[in-house]
Design a protein around this motif. Sequence first.
Motif, PDB file in Angstrom:
ATOM      1  N   TRP A   1      40.675  37.257  46.591  1.00  0.00           N
ATOM      2  CA  TRP A   1      41.262  37.845  47.801  1.00  0.00           C
ATOM      3  C   TRP A   1      42.781  37.729  47.768  1.00  0.00           C
ATOM      4  O   TRP A   1      43.492  38.660  48.171  1.00  0.00           O
ATOM      5  CB  TRP A   1      40.719  37.147  49.046  1.00  0.00           C
ATOM      6  CG  TRP A   1      39.238  37.268  49.225  1.00  0.00           C
ATOM      7  CD1 TRP A   1      38.425  38.210  48.660  1.00  0.00           C
ATOM      8  CD2 TRP A   1      38.391  36.421  50.006  1.00  0.00           C
ATOM      9  NE1 TRP A   1      37.126  37.999  49.029  1.00  0.00           N
ATOM     10  CE2 TRP A   1      37.069  36.912  49.864  1.00  0.00           C
ATOM     11  CE3 TRP A   1      38.603  35.304  50.811  1.00  0.00           C
ATOM     12  CZ2 TRP A   1      35.979  36.323  50.506  1.00  0.00           C
ATOM     13  CZ3 TRP A   1      37.535  34.717  51.445  1.00  0.00           C
ATOM     14  CH2 TRP A   1      36.235  35.219  51.297  1.00  0.00           C
ATOM     15  N   PHE A   2      43.263  36.608  47.284  1.00  0.00           N
ATOM     16  CA  PHE A   2      44.712  36.401  47.183  1.00  0.00           C
ATOM     17  C   PHE A   2      45.338  37.399  46.212  1.00  0.00           C
ATOM     18  O   PHE A   2      46.369  38.010  46.509  1.00  0.00           O
ATOM     19  CB  PHE A   2      44.984  34.968  46.735  1.00  0.00           C
ATOM     20  CG  PHE A   2      46.444  34.642  46.592  1.00  0.00           C
ATOM     21  CD1 PHE A   2      47.197  34.285  47.695  1.00  0.00           C
ATOM     22  CD2 PHE A   2      47.067  34.701  45.348  1.00  0.00           C
ATOM     23  CE1 PHE A   2      48.552  33.990  47.566  1.00  0.00           C
ATOM     24  CE2 PHE A   2      48.400  34.409  45.210  1.00  0.00           C
ATOM     25  CZ  PHE A   2      49.155  34.051  46.327  1.00  0.00           C
ATOM     26  N   SER A   3      44.721  37.580  45.055  1.00  0.00           N
ATOM     27  CA  SER A   3      45.259  38.518  44.062  1.00  0.00           C
ATOM     28  C   SER A   3      45.218  39.947  44.579  1.00  0.00           C
ATOM     29  O   SER A   3      46.157  40.722  44.356  1.00  0.00           O
ATOM     30  CB  SER A   3      44.496  38.398  42.744  1.00  0.00           C
ATOM     31  OG  SER A   3      43.131  38.753  42.913  1.00  0.00           O
ATOM     32  N   ASN A   4      44.139  40.324  45.287  1.00  0.00           N
ATOM     33  CA  ASN A   4      44.068  41.662  45.875  1.00  0.00           C
ATOM     34  C   ASN A   4      45.211  41.892  46.858  1.00  0.00           C
ATOM     35  O   ASN A   4      45.840  42.961  46.875  1.00  0.00           O
ATOM     36  CB  ASN A   4      42.733  41.860  46.592  1.00  0.00           C
ATOM     37  CG  ASN A   4      41.553  41.962  45.652  1.00  0.00           C
ATOM     38  OD1 ASN A   4      41.722  42.262  44.465  1.00  0.00           O
ATOM     39  ND2 ASN A   4      40.366  41.706  46.152  1.00  0.00           N
TER      40      ASN A   4
ATOM     41  N   MET B   1      38.127  49.524  52.510  1.00  0.00           N
ATOM     42  CA  MET B   1      37.691  48.745  51.357  1.00  0.00           C
ATOM     43  C   MET B   1      36.392  48.034  51.706  1.00  0.00           C
ATOM     44  O   MET B   1      36.307  47.349  52.734  1.00  0.00           O
ATOM     45  CB  MET B   1      38.751  47.712  50.966  1.00  0.00           C
ATOM     46  CG  MET B   1      40.117  48.301  50.660  1.00  0.00           C
ATOM     47  SD  MET B   1      40.179  49.262  49.133  1.00  0.00           S
ATOM     48  CE  MET B   1      40.325  47.944  47.934  1.00  0.00           C
ATOM     49  N   THR B   2      35.384  48.188  50.862  1.00  0.00           N
ATOM     50  CA  THR B   2      34.091  47.545  51.099  1.00  0.00           C
ATOM     51  C   THR B   2      33.760  46.645  49.914  1.00  0.00           C
ATOM     52  O   THR B   2      34.196  46.878  48.794  1.00  0.00           O
ATOM     53  CB  THR B   2      32.985  48.591  51.278  1.00  0.00           C
ATOM     54  OG1 THR B   2      32.923  49.422  50.105  1.00  0.00           O
ATOM     55  CG2 THR B   2      33.260  49.465  52.494  1.00  0.00           C
ATOM     56  N   GLY B   3      32.968  45.625  50.192  1.00  0.00           N
ATOM     57  CA  GLY B   3      32.577  44.694  49.145  1.00  0.00           C
ATOM     58  C   GLY B   3      33.507  43.502  49.099  1.00  0.00           C
ATOM     59  O   GLY B   3      34.734  43.654  49.183  1.00  0.00           O
ATOM     60  N   ALA B   4      32.935  42.303  48.982  1.00  0.00           N
ATOM     61  CA  ALA B   4      33.730  41.075  48.980  1.00  0.00           C
ATOM     62  C   ALA B   4      34.740  41.040  47.843  1.00  0.00           C
ATOM     63  O   ALA B   4      35.787  40.410  47.967  1.00  0.00           O
ATOM     64  CB  ALA B   4      32.796  39.862  48.884  1.00  0.00           C
ATOM     65  N   GLU B   5      34.450  41.744  46.728  1.00  0.00           N
ATOM     66  CA  GLU B   5      35.382  41.725  45.597  1.00  0.00           C
ATOM     67  C   GLU B   5      36.651  42.525  45.888  1.00  0.00           C
ATOM     68  O   GLU B   5      37.652  42.388  45.185  1.00  0.00           O
ATOM     69  CB  GLU B   5      34.700  42.266  44.338  1.00  0.00           C
ATOM     70  CG  GLU B   5      34.391  43.757  44.353  1.00  0.00           C
ATOM     71  CD  GLU B   5      33.105  44.093  45.117  1.00  0.00           C
ATOM     72  OE1 GLU B   5      32.736  45.289  45.160  1.00  0.00           O
ATOM     73  OE2 GLU B   5      32.485  43.151  45.648  1.00  0.00           O
ATOM     74  N   ASN B   6      36.614  43.371  46.926  1.00  0.00           N
ATOM     75  CA  ASN B   6      37.779  44.180  47.287  1.00  0.00           C
ATOM     76  C   ASN B   6      38.490  43.666  48.532  1.00  0.00           C
ATOM     77  O   ASN B   6      39.473  44.270  48.975  1.00  0.00           O
ATOM     78  CB  ASN B   6      37.367  45.637  47.519  1.00  0.00           C
ATOM     79  CG  ASN B   6      36.882  46.309  46.250  1.00  0.00           C
ATOM     80  OD1 ASN B   6      37.436  46.088  45.166  1.00  0.00           O
ATOM     81  ND2 ASN B   6      35.860  47.133  46.366  1.00  0.00           N
ATOM     82  N   TYR B   7      38.009  42.592  49.122  1.00  0.00           N
ATOM     83  CA  TYR B   7      38.594  42.073  50.354  1.00  0.00           C
ATOM     84  C   TYR B   7      40.043  41.615  50.134  1.00  0.00           C
ATOM     85  O   TYR B   7      40.405  41.099  49.079  1.00  0.00           O
ATOM     86  CB  TYR B   7      37.795  40.877  50.875  1.00  0.00           C
ATOM     87  CG  TYR B   7      36.547  41.244  51.642  1.00  0.00           C
ATOM     88  CD1 TYR B   7      36.315  42.546  52.064  1.00  0.00           C
ATOM     89  CD2 TYR B   7      35.607  40.269  51.962  1.00  0.00           C
ATOM     90  CE1 TYR B   7      35.175  42.867  52.770  1.00  0.00           C
ATOM     91  CE2 TYR B   7      34.456  40.579  52.674  1.00  0.00           C
ATOM     92  CZ  TYR B   7      34.237  41.895  53.069  1.00  0.00           C
ATOM     93  OH  TYR B   7      33.118  42.203  53.770  1.00  0.00           O
ATOM     94  N   THR B   8      40.836  41.807  51.182  1.00  0.00           N
ATOM     95  CA  THR B   8      42.138  41.159  51.240  1.00  0.00           C
ATOM     96  C   THR B   8      41.950  39.804  51.911  1.00  0.00           C
ATOM     97  O   THR B   8      40.840  39.459  52.338  1.00  0.00           O
ATOM     98  CB  THR B   8      43.135  42.007  52.040  1.00  0.00           C
ATOM     99  OG1 THR B   8      42.646  42.168  53.383  1.00  0.00           O
ATOM    100  CG2 THR B   8      43.321  43.383  51.408  1.00  0.00           C
ATOM    101  N   LEU B   9      43.038  39.042  52.045  1.00  0.00           N
ATOM    102  CA  LEU B   9      42.926  37.721  52.657  1.00  0.00           C
ATOM    103  C   LEU B   9      42.473  37.808  54.115  1.00  0.00           C
ATOM    104  O   LEU B   9      41.659  37.002  54.568  1.00  0.00           O
ATOM    105  CB  LEU B   9      44.271  36.992  52.574  1.00  0.00           C
ATOM    106  CG  LEU B   9      44.618  36.409  51.208  1.00  0.00           C
ATOM    107  CD1 LEU B   9      46.062  35.935  51.186  1.00  0.00           C
ATOM    108  CD2 LEU B   9      43.681  35.262  50.851  1.00  0.00           C
ATOM    109  N   ALA B  10      42.985  38.792  54.853  1.00  0.00           N
ATOM    110  CA  ALA B  10      42.599  38.925  56.260  1.00  0.00           C
ATOM    111  C   ALA B  10      41.119  39.253  56.395  1.00  0.00           C
ATOM    112  O   ALA B  10      40.410  38.676  57.227  1.00  0.00           O
ATOM    113  CB  ALA B  10      43.449  40.000  56.935  1.00  0.00           C
TER     114      ALA B  10
END
Length: 283
Positions: free
Chosen positions: A73-76, A223-232
């Motif tokens: 999430w941080f890297s995204n 954005m959908t999916g936990a792999e695409n989440y931002t920090l918020a």
Amino acid sequence: MTKKRWQKVRNRILLHVFFLGVISLTLIPIFYALTISLSGSNALLSSEFSFFPTRFTWENYQRLFAEEPLILWFSNTVILAIATLTLALSFAIPSAYVLSRLRFKGRFSIFRGLILLNAFPAILSMFAIYRLFSNGPISLINTRLGLTLIYAGTMVMFAILNLKGYFDTIPREIEDAARIDGASEWHVISRIVLPLAKPAMVVTSVLILIFVWNEYIFAVTFMTGAENYTLAAGLFSLQAGEISGSWPLFTAAALLTSLPVLIVFLFIQKYMVSGLTVGGVKG
């Protein structure tokens, strides 16, 4: 010590005590969150809770890195922030300079239009943007490019307004003197104007960074999916379930998420006052 001098010292002491009290009050929520994050109990307002953890543990912070994709999430978020910052400033800096220095027909109409557009919440355009991104020749839903375009388009108007006001405060005589000495337009802008506008550029960049760092609505919509989440979006997912949610885990993640922004503020605080106030002198 004279009476007048004593009054000045007393007033200064009272002023310092007052501000220390205000700072202490503002730090209570942070200390409260820190206590929860270090507690082994999921209690918040129950009788078991205290401001000092009775069961001290680092388990919540360890779980964030071992069980939750916090690093992802941080890297995204960092990728989105850098891309948004680059795109927004690439358009905002030349646009602000043109509006500040050139005199052409319709200049004030463009400026007023930017102010009017900046007055409307970005969320009003969300459904139109979603339809445009989903029905276009290239689907931009669930892509970093699509979210970057939304973020950059949202913040570029603010960046133009802030930078334009700062460019107005830079004397034209400095640029004219450089041109007389044979400097090209590129050298005038890159070596004179932009270094002088550094405070406004730094503050504008940080405010864009904070916007991307904290933005939630567009992040979860596009954005959908936990792999695409931002920090918020990731933070919300940690506490989305009323039963399964863990307050200690959530507060630990919230504190870690706030830390990078706090560090950035510590480094650029000397630019904050001049970058925000001077840019709003002229319109």
